[in-house]
Scaffold this active site. Sequence first.
Site, PDB file in Angstrom:
ATOM      1  N   LYS A 104       0.846  -1.214   0.000  1.00  0.00           N
ATOM      2  CA  LYS A 104       0.000   0.000   0.000  1.00  0.00           C
ATOM      3  C   LYS A 104       0.878   1.260   0.000  1.00  0.00           C
ATOM      4  CE  LYS A 104      -3.517   2.781   0.524  1.00  0.00           C
ATOM      5  NZ  LYS A 104      -4.527   3.060  -0.490  1.00  0.00           N
ATOM      6  N   LYS A 148      -0.366  11.532   5.978  1.00  0.00           N
ATOM      7  CA  LYS A 148      -0.080  10.392   6.870  1.00  0.00           C
ATOM      8  C   LYS A 148       0.624   9.282   6.095  1.00  0.00           C
ATOM      9  CE  LYS A 148      -3.294   7.519   7.025  1.00  0.00           C
ATOM     10  NZ  LYS A 148      -3.795   6.274   6.459  1.00  0.00           N
TER      11      LYS A 148
HETATM   12  P1  NAD Z   1     -12.907   8.574   7.038  1.00  0.00           P
HETATM   13  O1  NAD Z   1     -12.322   9.610   7.928  1.00  0.00           O
HETATM   14  O2  NAD Z   1     -13.959   8.948   6.047  1.00  0.00           O
HETATM   15  O3  NAD Z   1     -13.518   7.357   7.911  1.00  0.00           O
HETATM   16  C1  NAD Z   1     -12.955   6.889   9.094  1.00  0.00           C
HETATM   17  C2  NAD Z   1     -14.090   6.660  10.101  1.00  0.00           C
HETATM   18  O4  NAD Z   1     -13.544   6.118  11.298  1.00  0.00           O
HETATM   19  C3  NAD Z   1     -14.801   7.969  10.494  1.00  0.00           C
HETATM   20  O5  NAD Z   1     -16.184   7.828  10.201  1.00  0.00           O
HETATM   21  C4  NAD Z   1     -14.535   8.104  11.999  1.00  0.00           C
HETATM   22  O6  NAD Z   1     -15.636   8.635  12.706  1.00  0.00           O
HETATM   23  C5  NAD Z   1     -14.284   6.662  12.394  1.00  0.00           C
HETATM   24  N1  NAD Z   1     -13.493   6.495  13.608  1.00  0.00           N
HETATM   25  C6  NAD Z   1     -12.301   7.047  13.927  1.00  0.00           C
HETATM   26  N2  NAD Z   1     -11.883   6.589  15.122  1.00  0.00           N
HETATM   27  C7  NAD Z   1     -12.834   5.735  15.567  1.00  0.00           C
HETATM   28  C8  NAD Z   1     -12.975   4.944  16.724  1.00  0.00           C
HETATM   29  N3  NAD Z   1     -12.012   4.926  17.672  1.00  0.00           N
HETATM   30  N4  NAD Z   1     -14.094   4.194  16.848  1.00  0.00           N
HETATM   31  C9  NAD Z   1     -15.039   4.205  15.891  1.00  0.00           C
HETATM   32  N5  NAD Z   1     -14.965   4.925  14.767  1.00  0.00           N
HETATM   33  C10 NAD Z   1     -13.865   5.682  14.602  1.00  0.00           C
HETATM   34  O7  NAD Z   1     -11.653   7.892   6.309  1.00  0.00           O
HETATM   35  P2  NAD Z   1     -11.660   7.000   4.986  1.00  0.00           P
HETATM   36  O8  NAD Z   1     -11.427   7.876   3.811  1.00  0.00           O
HETATM   37  O9  NAD Z   1     -12.823   6.056   5.022  1.00  0.00           O
HETATM   38  O10 NAD Z   1     -10.288   6.183   5.203  1.00  0.00           O
HETATM   39  C11 NAD Z   1     -10.169   5.097   6.113  1.00  0.00           C
HETATM   40  C12 NAD Z   1      -8.834   4.424   5.862  1.00  0.00           C
HETATM   41  O11 NAD Z   1      -8.806   3.951   4.501  1.00  0.00           O
HETATM   42  C13 NAD Z   1      -7.622   5.329   6.032  1.00  0.00           C
HETATM   43  O12 NAD Z   1      -6.565   4.608   6.626  1.00  0.00           O
HETATM   44  C14 NAD Z   1      -7.272   5.727   4.605  1.00  0.00           C
HETATM   45  O13 NAD Z   1      -5.902   6.051   4.470  1.00  0.00           O
HETATM   46  C15 NAD Z   1      -7.660   4.472   3.849  1.00  0.00           C
HETATM   47  N6  NAD Z   1      -8.027   4.650   2.431  1.00  0.00           N
HETATM   48  C16 NAD Z   1      -8.848   5.672   2.046  1.00  0.00           C
HETATM   49  C17 NAD Z   1      -9.185   5.813   0.707  1.00  0.00           C
HETATM   50  C18 NAD Z   1     -10.073   6.947   0.204  1.00  0.00           C
HETATM   51  O14 NAD Z   1     -10.085   7.201  -1.006  1.00  0.00           O
HETATM   52  N7  NAD Z   1     -10.811   7.631   1.078  1.00  0.00           N
HETATM   53  C19 NAD Z   1      -8.684   4.917  -0.242  1.00  0.00           C
HETATM   54  C20 NAD Z   1      -7.886   3.866   0.183  1.00  0.00           C
HETATM   55  C21 NAD Z   1      -7.562   3.742   1.529  1.00  0.00           C
END
Ligand code: NAD
Length: 291
Positions: free
Chosen positions: A168, A236
Amino acid sequence: MSTIGFVGLGIMGGPMAGHLVQAGHDVTGYDHSPAGVEKLKAAGGNAAGSAAEAVRDKDIVITMLPQDEHVRDVFGTVLEHAAPGTLYIDFSTVTPATSEWTAAEGKKKNLRVLDAPVSGGEPGAVNGTLSIMVGGAEADFDAAEAVFDAVGKTIALVGPNGAGQVVKAANQLVVGGIYALVSEAILLMENLGADAAKGLDVLAGGLAGSKILDLKRKSMLERSFQPGFRIDLHHKDMGIILAAARQAEVSIPMGALTAQLIAAARAMGHGSLDHSALLLVAEALSGKERA
Ligand code: NAD
């Protein structure tokens, strides 16, 4: 079909949990933000009032959380409340060290652990076409097949625990670099009298073509930077990449430069915008900001 506890129902986790419901699994979700939980309920899943409730007595526990600290925090709850034998899949992008830690701690409690970061962005999550790079044991990978098939299309076991995160990191290195170069290409065309929209169409059809050009060229030209994938999260990821390069004792000058451009986007106040907002950094470096 399995009982699944899903923690982290944001941009990515929300639609992924929805696909698991559609595939016939019994999914119980929790997120700090009630909006994600409500959406899962509307899609046919169950709402949990805490992470502990979501992960208790499930066949499979899944997390999709922003960063290392969140995964370490929720995994503490998993260690405390998940039943022995539970398959734990972390789809979040975190350091290889955190994935290795979850595997080692999980083993002590007889949990089976996979790191399974994804690529494909929000459209990939919504369409169930993510690429999934998995680290862990082959038997656990095989046991997770139904989950991976419900949310992804290109799925590979790439090594032991932590290896999914290494792949990744490589993915994010390439994605960040392409955004930086597409931004510069747009600026060049726009400031030398070429039709940038037609120019990008041509680029997308030639050797310079990429998924990024396919999916983002229109929104970038419109300066529409609604996430998608936030600059904060890519910042990050660049930290993870630079640390990995240091550990591997390899030099990644292009990666280091991309990390600085993403840091600049953040410093300029664009952390909540999509990572295609690297275009704003390219504009600022040339004094070409739009009003
Ligand atoms: P996001 O911020 O939209 O979603 C994360 C969720 O986790 C939020 O809804 C938040 O409220 C929740 N959260 C945080 N701490 C928590 C806890 N302790 N208990 C319960 N809920 C909690 O982020 P995202 O875009 O969905 O990304 C999530 C992961 O996926 C990240 O590591 C990101 O790097 C990775 N990612 C994102 C994408 C993208 O395009 N958005 C693509 C590939 C990978």
